[in-house]
Design an enzyme around this catalytic site. Structure first.
Site, PDB file in Angstrom:
ATOM      1  N   ASN A  13       0.864  -1.174   0.000  1.00 16.71           N
ATOM      2  CA  ASN A  13       0.000   0.000   0.000  1.00 16.71           C
ATOM      3  C   ASN A  13       0.901   1.225   0.000  1.00 16.71           C
ATOM      4  O   ASN A  13       1.496   1.566   1.025  1.00 16.71           O
ATOM      5  CB  ASN A  13      -0.909  -0.005   1.235  1.00 16.71           C
ATOM      6  CG  ASN A  13      -1.715   1.276   1.370  1.00 16.71           C
ATOM      7  OD1 ASN A  13      -1.845   2.054   0.420  1.00 16.71           O
ATOM      8  ND2 ASN A  13      -2.254   1.510   2.561  1.00 16.71           N
ATOM      9  N   LYS A  15       0.118   4.229  -0.178  1.00 17.04           N
ATOM     10  CA  LYS A  15      -0.519   5.412   0.415  1.00 17.04           C
ATOM     11  C   LYS A  15      -0.324   6.598  -0.543  1.00 17.04           C
ATOM     12  O   LYS A  15      -0.287   6.413  -1.751  1.00 17.04           O
ATOM     13  CB  LYS A  15       0.001   5.662   1.831  1.00 17.04           C
ATOM     14  CG  LYS A  15      -0.172   4.416   2.721  1.00 17.04           C
ATOM     15  CD  LYS A  15       0.028   4.688   4.172  1.00 17.04           C
ATOM     16  CE  LYS A  15      -0.175   3.414   4.981  1.00 17.04           C
ATOM     17  NZ  LYS A  15      -0.097   3.657   6.426  1.00 17.04           N
ATOM     18  N   HIS A  98      -9.610   1.310   4.923  1.00 17.41           N
ATOM     19  CA  HIS A  98      -8.342   1.501   5.625  1.00 17.41           C
ATOM     20  C   HIS A  98      -8.564   2.461   6.795  1.00 17.41           C
ATOM     21  O   HIS A  98      -9.374   3.380   6.709  1.00 17.41           O
ATOM     22  CB  HIS A  98      -7.292   2.058   4.660  1.00 17.41           C
ATOM     23  CG  HIS A  98      -5.900   2.033   5.221  1.00 17.41           C
ATOM     24  ND1 HIS A  98      -5.451   2.987   6.111  1.00 17.41           N
ATOM     25  CD2 HIS A  98      -4.869   1.169   5.034  1.00 17.41           C
ATOM     26  CE1 HIS A  98      -4.194   2.707   6.442  1.00 17.41           C
ATOM     27  NE2 HIS A  98      -3.816   1.619   5.802  1.00 17.41           N
ATOM     28  N   GLU A 100      -7.029   4.892   7.837  1.00 17.78           N
ATOM     29  CA  GLU A 100      -6.853   6.307   7.506  1.00 17.78           C
ATOM     30  C   GLU A 100      -8.107   6.865   6.830  1.00 17.78           C
ATOM     31  O   GLU A 100      -8.460   8.033   7.037  1.00 17.78           O
ATOM     32  CB  GLU A 100      -5.613   6.484   6.622  1.00 17.78           C
ATOM     33  CG  GLU A 100      -4.333   6.214   7.405  1.00 17.78           C
ATOM     34  CD  GLU A 100      -3.134   5.844   6.547  1.00 17.78           C
ATOM     35  OE1 GLU A 100      -2.069   5.578   7.121  1.00 17.78           O
ATOM     36  OE2 GLU A 100      -3.271   5.804   5.297  1.00 17.78           O
ATOM     37  N   GLU A 169      -5.479  -4.635  10.677  1.00 22.54           N
ATOM     38  CA  GLU A 169      -4.472  -3.584  10.856  1.00 22.54           C
ATOM     39  C   GLU A 169      -4.731  -2.866  12.177  1.00 22.54           C
ATOM     40  O   GLU A 169      -5.548  -1.952  12.237  1.00 22.54           O
ATOM     41  CB  GLU A 169      -4.486  -2.614   9.674  1.00 22.54           C
ATOM     42  CG  GLU A 169      -5.873  -2.250   9.143  1.00 22.54           C
ATOM     43  CD  GLU A 169      -5.889  -0.868   8.503  1.00 22.54           C
ATOM     44  OE1 GLU A 169      -4.878  -0.468   7.936  1.00 22.54           O
ATOM     45  OE2 GLU A 169      -6.919  -0.191   8.618  1.00 22.54           O
ATOM     46  N   GLY A 175       2.431   2.692  10.932  1.00 17.22           N
ATOM     47  CA  GLY A 175       3.337   3.815  10.784  1.00 17.22           C
ATOM     48  C   GLY A 175       3.975   4.279  12.078  1.00 17.22           C
ATOM     49  O   GLY A 175       4.639   5.308  12.118  1.00 17.22           O
ATOM     50  N   SER A 213       2.636  -2.425  10.362  1.00 18.32           N
ATOM     51  CA  SER A 213       4.099  -2.294  10.388  1.00 18.32           C
ATOM     52  C   SER A 213       4.812  -3.634  10.180  1.00 18.32           C
ATOM     53  O   SER A 213       5.820  -3.915  10.835  1.00 18.32           O
ATOM     54  CB  SER A 213       4.574  -1.633  11.693  1.00 18.32           C
ATOM     55  OG  SER A 213       4.127  -0.294  11.758  1.00 18.32           O
TER      56      SER A 213
END
Length: 251
Positions: A13, A15, A98, A100, A169, A175, A213
């Protein structure tokens, strides 16, 4: 397909990263290192680069993914990208839900389920993300949160649920450099597998990826867990040597 013969999936991904020049170098290096890979490999890239990636991956084993998809088929939805459009570029996977997107764009469980349905309707495999925040984990709500997120997807998509990919996740591990231990990750993956088995007798067909991660150093120990079928890779997917090392660990 039985679980013991199911191929693992490693999906990068990117991003909101990339440039035409950097993409070219990265993808050529990754494709060059895929010989002998036993897993399925995909990269989920920003929409403006789908055309470039379609050309770069042509004739290779690298699969193409998008980072989002609209719940709508077409129409007055400025800025949205439909599953039909993604299909035009040879997209096989689309990330939905996701953390985010949930956090910054207010996406709720039903919207995520609707996006998964839109992808499935056009033969695109949705990578459905679920996961808890640090506060939810510390309050002991991890299983409750991921089960709720997945339940809406199951309810909305019915028998098609065997065609999805699930990505666990933990939000606190994205991150941040923090990673769930293999045991912590496996515990949640087992919960998700049991939930899928309650919904369909073919639950073992569903790949459940770990997406917090995962990197070159920890990939092998995470991928050795019985219910971890691959990884959704963030930062490490932008570094060809690291990404290839993760791919090599996915036996």
């Amino acid at each position: 397909m039985e679980s013991m013969t199911k191929k693992k999936l490693i999906a990068g991904n990117w991003k909101m990263n990339g440039s035409v020049e950097a993409n070219d170098a990265l993808v050529r290096t990754v494709i060059g290192g895929l010989q002998g890979a036993t897993c399925t490999v995909a990269v989920c890239v920003p929409a403006p680069y789908l055309a470039q990636l379609q050309m770069l991956r042509h004739g290779s084993a690298l699969e193409l993914g998008a980072q989002d998809v609209s719940r709508h088929e077409q129409g007055a939805y400025t800025g949205e990208v439909s599953a039909t459009m993604l299909k035009d570029f040879g997209v096989r996977y689309a990330i939905v839900g996701h953390s985010e997107r949930r956090q910054y764009h207010g996406e709720d469980d039903q919207l995520v389920a609707d996006k998964a349905k839109a992808a499935l309707a056009h033969g695109i495999t949705p990578i459905v993300c679920v996961g808890e925040t640090l506060a939810e984990r510390e309050a002991g709500h991890t299983e409750e949160v991921v089960r709720r997120q997945l339940a809406t997807v199951i309810h909305t998509n019915g028998h098609c649920i065997t065609e999805i990919v699930v990505a666990y996740e933990p939000v606190w591990a994205i991150g941040t450099g923090k990673t769930a231990t293999p045991e912590q990750a496996q515990q949640v993956h087992a919960v998700l597998r049991a939930q899928l088995k309650a919904a369909t007798p073919q639950a073992d067909r569903v790949c459940i990826l770990y997406g917090g991660s995962m990197n070159a150093a920890n990939a092998a120990s995470l991928l050795a867990q019985p219910d971890i079928d691959g990884g959704l890779i963030g930062g490490a997917s932008l570094k060809a040597p690291d990404f290839l090392q993760i791919i090599a660990a996915a036996r």
